[in-house]
Design a protein around this motif. Structure first.
Motif, PDB file in Angstrom:
ATOM      1  N   ASP A  45       0.833  -1.206   0.000  1.00  0.00           N
ATOM      2  CA  ASP A  45       0.000   0.000   0.000  1.00  0.00           C
ATOM      3  C   ASP A  45       0.866   1.253   0.000  1.00  0.00           C
ATOM      4  N   GLU A  46       1.930   1.235   0.804  1.00  0.00           N
ATOM      5  CA  GLU A  46       2.822   2.389   0.860  1.00  0.00           C
ATOM      6  C   GLU A  46       3.568   2.577  -0.458  1.00  0.00           C
ATOM      7  N   ALA A  47       3.979   1.461  -1.062  1.00  0.00           N
ATOM      8  CA  ALA A  47       4.661   1.545  -2.359  1.00  0.00           C
ATOM      9  C   ALA A  47       3.730   2.140  -3.413  1.00  0.00           C
ATOM     10  N   ARG A  48       2.467   1.740  -3.374  1.00  0.00           N
ATOM     11  CA  ARG A  48       1.497   2.284  -4.326  1.00  0.00           C
ATOM     12  C   ARG A  48       1.329   3.780  -4.122  1.00  0.00           C
ATOM     13  N   LEU A  49       1.202   4.210  -2.864  1.00  0.00           N
ATOM     14  CA  LEU A  49       1.059   5.643  -2.578  1.00  0.00           C
ATOM     15  C   LEU A  49       2.297   6.423  -3.008  1.00  0.00           C
ATOM     16  N   GLN A  50       3.458   5.810  -2.845  1.00  0.00           N
ATOM     17  CA  GLN A  50       4.710   6.471  -3.195  1.00  0.00           C
ATOM     18  C   GLN A  50       4.791   6.702  -4.710  1.00  0.00           C
ATOM     19  N   ARG A  51       4.550   5.661  -5.479  1.00  0.00           N
ATOM     20  CA  ARG A  51       4.582   5.803  -6.941  1.00  0.00           C
ATOM     21  C   ARG A  51       3.472   6.731  -7.434  1.00  0.00           C
ATOM     22  N   GLN A  52       2.295   6.566  -6.859  1.00  0.00           N
ATOM     23  CA  GLN A  52       1.178   7.423  -7.256  1.00  0.00           C
ATOM     24  C   GLN A  52       1.501   8.882  -6.976  1.00  0.00           C
ATOM     25  N   GLY A  53       2.185   9.138  -5.868  1.00  0.00           N
ATOM     26  CA  GLY A  53       2.570  10.502  -5.539  1.00  0.00           C
ATOM     27  C   GLY A  53       3.470  11.105  -6.596  1.00  0.00           C
ATOM     28  N   TYR A  54       4.474  10.338  -7.053  1.00  0.00           N
ATOM     29  CA  TYR A  54       5.361  10.843  -8.105  1.00  0.00           C
ATOM     30  C   TYR A  54       4.624  10.987  -9.430  1.00  0.00           C
ATOM     31  N   ARG A  55       3.776  10.016  -9.762  1.00  0.00           N
ATOM     32  CA  ARG A  55       3.048  10.088 -11.033  1.00  0.00           C
ATOM     33  C   ARG A  55       2.132  11.313 -11.073  1.00  0.00           C
ATOM     34  N   ASN A  56       1.375  11.506 -10.004  1.00  0.00           N
ATOM     35  CA  ASN A  56       0.447  12.638  -9.976  1.00  0.00           C
ATOM     36  C   ASN A  56       1.178  13.975  -9.944  1.00  0.00           C
ATOM     37  N   ALA A  57       2.286  14.019  -9.210  1.00  0.00           N
ATOM     38  CA  ALA A  57       3.038  15.273  -9.104  1.00  0.00           C
ATOM     39  C   ALA A  57       3.635  15.672 -10.447  1.00  0.00           C
ATOM     40  N   LEU A  58       4.277  14.723 -11.137  1.00  0.00           N
ATOM     41  CA  LEU A  58       4.947  15.051 -12.400  1.00  0.00           C
ATOM     42  C   LEU A  58       3.963  15.368 -13.513  1.00  0.00           C
ATOM     43  N   SER A  59       2.744  14.830 -13.445  1.00  0.00           N
ATOM     44  CA  SER A  59       1.769  15.093 -14.505  1.00  0.00           C
ATOM     45  C   SER A  59       0.812  16.225 -14.147  1.00  0.00           C
ATOM     46  N   ASP A  60       1.001  16.855 -13.006  1.00  0.00           N
ATOM     47  CA  ASP A  60       0.160  17.988 -12.607  1.00  0.00           C
ATOM     48  C   ASP A  60       0.408  19.170 -13.555  1.00  0.00           C
ATOM     49  N   ASP A 147      17.205  13.398  -5.770  1.00  0.00           N
ATOM     50  CA  ASP A 147      16.078  13.560  -4.851  1.00  0.00           C
ATOM     51  C   ASP A 147      15.884  12.231  -4.131  1.00  0.00           C
ATOM     52  N   VAL A 148      16.318  12.135  -2.864  1.00  0.00           N
ATOM     53  CA  VAL A 148      16.264  10.881  -2.107  1.00  0.00           C
ATOM     54  C   VAL A 148      15.015  10.862  -1.235  1.00  0.00           C
ATOM     55  N   SER A 149      14.170   9.836  -1.408  1.00  0.00           N
ATOM     56  CA  SER A 149      13.019   9.670  -0.517  1.00  0.00           C
ATOM     57  C   SER A 149      13.082   8.300   0.142  1.00  0.00           C
ATOM     58  N   GLU A 217       0.423   8.949   3.358  1.00  0.00           N
ATOM     59  CA  GLU A 217      -0.753   9.643   2.838  1.00  0.00           C
ATOM     60  C   GLU A 217      -0.417  11.081   2.449  1.00  0.00           C
ATOM     61  N   ALA A 218       0.545  11.684   3.156  1.00  0.00           N
ATOM     62  CA  ALA A 218       0.932  13.078   2.889  1.00  0.00           C
ATOM     63  C   ALA A 218       2.041  13.171   1.846  1.00  0.00           C
ATOM     64  N   PHE A 219       2.456  12.046   1.312  1.00  0.00           N
ATOM     65  CA  PHE A 219       3.616  12.007   0.425  1.00  0.00           C
ATOM     66  C   PHE A 219       3.422  12.837  -0.841  1.00  0.00           C
ATOM     67  N   GLU A 220       2.263  12.713  -1.489  1.00  0.00           N
ATOM     68  CA  GLU A 220       2.051  13.406  -2.767  1.00  0.00           C
ATOM     69  C   GLU A 220       2.178  14.916  -2.620  1.00  0.00           C
ATOM     70  N   SER A 221       1.589  15.461  -1.581  1.00  0.00           N
ATOM     71  CA  SER A 221       1.680  16.909  -1.356  1.00  0.00           C
ATOM     72  C   SER A 221       3.124  17.340  -1.156  1.00  0.00           C
ATOM     73  N   ALA A 222       3.889  16.546  -0.376  1.00  0.00           N
ATOM     74  CA  ALA A 222       5.293  16.874  -0.135  1.00  0.00           C
ATOM     75  C   ALA A 222       6.102  16.783  -1.430  1.00  0.00           C
ATOM     76  N   VAL A 223       5.808  15.779  -2.264  1.00  0.00           N
ATOM     77  CA  VAL A 223       6.515  15.629  -3.537  1.00  0.00           C
ATOM     78  C   VAL A 223       6.289  16.852  -4.419  1.00  0.00           C
ATOM     79  N   LYS A 224       5.042  17.312  -4.518  1.00  0.00           N
ATOM     80  CA  LYS A 224       4.742  18.458  -5.381  1.00  0.00           C
ATOM     81  C   LYS A 224       5.499  19.696  -4.923  1.00  0.00           C
TER      82      LYS A 224
END
Length: 240
Positions: A45-60, A147-149, A217-224
């Protein structure tokens, strides 16, 4: 002199949108390696959130606007996953992003890529691997950034500080995105809070900074927020 291309060695054609070249000859505003922890402390679940965070951030679209607003108007991105000292993998090779279409294609490439989860946490291994990628960059970039996460301290391989210092001496900036996960860690626990550890032992170079994520859960916002700052080249005071 152009450096040797990595594309043939990494099978880039299978990961990038059909009919679109990964890179062109012109330079980029920044070459950015996203070096992502996939050690066993990160579950599915965490891996999914992590990848989703990068995908959503880069395509924003807002981030694409930031990219297009640079001096050149494009960036180079490579996505790396790392775990113990014996595992680093180039998941999505160097890709130029200068449009919404490019960003969407990169997001889909990451979505298609398989993922593994392995033991231990070698931040030093992830930094050294990313440093090598930047050294073999096939085109010029005005800035080079790693960028190390991750959600744990270095517990495999040489100390993180050694790899950091080698990269910084080569003109590379290392930024951090520590994930303040409340689950138990494996191996040696952090001697200090993880965000403090990243400040002291991971980040370095001109304008280096760290933005903690309170949890996955807060990962995507931090990535952006982090990507906007990295891509725009904002030289803000270092935290800590």
């Amino acid at each position: 002199m152009r450096r040797r291309s990595l594309l043939a060695a990494t099978g880039a054609a299978t990961l990038l949108p059909r009919g679109r070249p990964a890179l062109a000859e012109e330079p980029a505003d920044v070459a950015l390696v996203l070096a992502v922890d996939v050690s066993r402390s990160i579950d599915e679940d965490e891996a999914r959130l992590q990848r989703q965070g990068y995908r959503n951030a880069l395509s924003d679209p807002k981030l694409v606007e930031v990219i297009r607003g640079g001096m050149i108007g494009s960036i180079l991105i490579a996505y790396v996953e790392w775990a113990g000292s014996d595992y680093q993998r180039l998941v999505v090779p160097w890709t130029r992003i200068g449009s919404q279409e490019d960003a969407n294609g990169w997001s889909e490439a990451l979505n298609r890529a398989p993922r593994q989860s392995l033991s231990w946490t070698s931040i030093s291994g992830g930094i050294d691997f990313s440093h090598k990628l930047l050294g073999e960059l096939p085109v010029e970039a005005m800035r080079r950034v790693i960028d190390v996460s991750g959600d744990g301290v270095n517990n495999s391989g040489p100390p993180a500080e050694e790899a950091r210092d080698r990269a910084v001496a080569d003109g590379i900036t290392i930024n951090g995105l520590p994930i303040l996960n409340d689950r138990p860690t494996f191996g040696r626990g952090p001697p200090v809070p993880l965000d403090t550890y990243y400040e002291r032992s991971v980040i370095g170079g001109p304008g280096a900074f760290s933005i903690p994520a309170a949890d996955f859960e807060a990962f995507e916002s931090a990535v952006k927020r982090k990507l906007v700052r990295e891509i725009a080249g904002l030289d803000l005071p270092r935290q800590g």
